[in-house]
Design an enzyme around this catalytic site. Sequence first.
Site, short mmCIF file in Angstrom:
data_model
loop_
_atom_site.label_atom_id
_atom_site.label_comp_id
_atom_site.label_asym_id
_atom_site.label_seq_id
_atom_site.Cartn_x
_atom_site.Cartn_y
_atom_site.Cartn_z
N GLU A 119 0.84 -1.20 0.00
CA GLU A 119 0.00 0.00 0.00
C GLU A 119 0.88 1.24 0.00
O GLU A 119 2.03 1.20 0.40
CB GLU A 119 -0.89 0.01 1.25
CG GLU A 119 -1.80 -1.20 1.38
CD GLU A 119 -2.76 -1.34 0.21
OE1 GLU A 119 -3.32 -0.32 -0.23
OE2 GLU A 119 -2.93 -2.46 -0.29
N VAL A 174 -11.75 3.31 -14.75
CA VAL A 174 -12.43 2.38 -13.84
C VAL A 174 -12.11 2.83 -12.42
O VAL A 174 -10.94 2.99 -12.07
CB VAL A 174 -11.95 0.93 -14.05
CG1 VAL A 174 -12.61 0.00 -13.04
CG2 VAL A 174 -12.26 0.47 -15.47
N SER A 176 -13.30 2.27 -8.27
CA SER A 176 -14.17 1.59 -7.32
C SER A 176 -14.38 2.44 -6.07
O SER A 176 -15.31 2.20 -5.30
CB SER A 176 -13.59 0.23 -6.94
OG SER A 176 -12.23 0.36 -6.59
N ASN A 177 -13.54 3.43 -5.88
CA ASN A 177 -13.63 4.24 -4.67
C ASN A 177 -13.41 5.70 -5.06
O ASN A 177 -12.27 6.14 -5.21
CB ASN A 177 -12.56 3.75 -3.67
CG ASN A 177 -12.54 4.56 -2.40
OD1 ASN A 177 -13.48 5.30 -2.09
ND2 ASN A 177 -11.45 4.45 -1.66
N GLU A 237 -1.19 -1.97 -10.58
CA GLU A 237 -1.76 -2.74 -11.69
C GLU A 237 -2.61 -1.87 -12.61
O GLU A 237 -2.94 -2.30 -13.73
CB GLU A 237 -2.57 -3.93 -11.15
CG GLU A 237 -3.96 -3.62 -10.60
CD GLU A 237 -3.97 -2.83 -9.30
OE1 GLU A 237 -2.93 -2.81 -8.60
OE2 GLU A 237 -5.00 -2.21 -8.98
N LYS A 238 -2.95 -0.67 -12.20
CA LYS A 238 -3.70 0.24 -13.09
C LYS A 238 -2.88 0.50 -14.35
O LYS A 238 -3.43 0.58 -15.45
CB LYS A 238 -4.01 1.55 -12.38
CG LYS A 238 -4.98 1.39 -11.23
CD LYS A 238 -5.17 2.68 -10.48
CE LYS A 238 -6.16 2.52 -9.34
NZ LYS A 238 -5.70 1.54 -8.32
#
Length: 340
Positions: A119, A174, A176-177, A237-238
């Site tokens: 992280e 994309v 998600s948050n 990974e983006k």
Amino acid sequence: MPVLAGWRLRAWWGLAGGAVLLALWLLWPPRPAPGETLAPQPTLTILIWHWPFTDRPPDLPSDTCTHFGVTNCCLTANRSLLARADVVVFHHRELQMRWARLPLDRRPWGQPWVWASLESPSHTHGLGRLGGIFNWVLSYRRDSDIFVPYGHLEPRTGPPPPPLPAKSGVAAWVVSNFQEQQRRAQLYRQLARHLRVDVFGRAIGRPLCANCLLPTVARYRFYLAFENSQHRDYITEKLWRNALVAGTVPVVLGPPRANYEAFVPPDAFVHVDDFGSTRQLAAFLAGMNETRYQRFFAWRDRLRVRLFSDWRERFCAICARYPHLPRRQVYEDLEGWFQA
Ligand SMILES: *[C@@H]1O[C@H](CO)[C@@H](O)[C@H](O)[C@H]1NC(C)=O
Ligand SMILES: *[C@@H]1O[C@H](CO)[C@@H](O)[C@H](O)[C@H]1NC(C)=O
């Protein structure tokens, strides 16, 4: 006569054989380079104190690491082996959430401990109380003792790359948050004023199934590879998967361009800092012609993406690095190191 000839022949073969043996003895085993020692490798036991993000570690048969090209390396999640383990690994998330506690009172003297996390510093808390404990760091930072990037480019061998997927849209994102205060959210809002950006993901109620993400974003010329926070070497990974593996061009928001260039060729991506304004960025993306666009993929002829996403492989890397890891090193100020 035949006897003599036979004797001569045997002597000759004997000499030749001796020379071959001598050559083998000289060349094999390979001499260690100066400063290096070549001892037989004992099997190392790496104890993973808490498997990342789960209470149920995967099966860890003794040949786990050989599948990742690492020999003499045994991963275990069995805490009874604490006293015997050569290295113990602590993944930060479980320490941060206090789902796992450090067995400080049972630590064998001199046992190396590894702090592991992928992280970014923005999402890492509680490092202040972890100073003076860990000997080695396993992270995405290039200056980690055990460097585990999210992906890398390796030389391409074998067949040429597959053709690029057909394109029907300009830009996809994309998320998600979605949090308004994040830089990526602000940048998206500015960009969307000048350019059509198709957005997918849980944040806007358009989730993509695990196997749908790549084919979906592959239909776009550009993918907004915006990191959730901007930190040195924090390239996830983006970039590697969602953009490069999918066969689309990443538009990156993250560390500075020079940092990306340590990982990928300079012409493989668009950096948001390359432009004076988001309007210019939007104009560049929208006005792209085919010739210019193909140049972004020049690297594919000689390189291919390798993703690293398996925690077993990351932990096996400890064994591969073990002979080179600094002894008697301690991260007295882990927080200072990681937040720097
Ligand atoms: C953990 O290791 C101990 C000591 O070797 C062993 O007795 C025990 O069976 C192991 N537990 C599991 C779940 O493998
Ligand atoms: C394509 O775009 C590039 C860069 O903007 C430009 O130099 C080139 O002339 C263009 N080619 C065509 C065929 O329009």
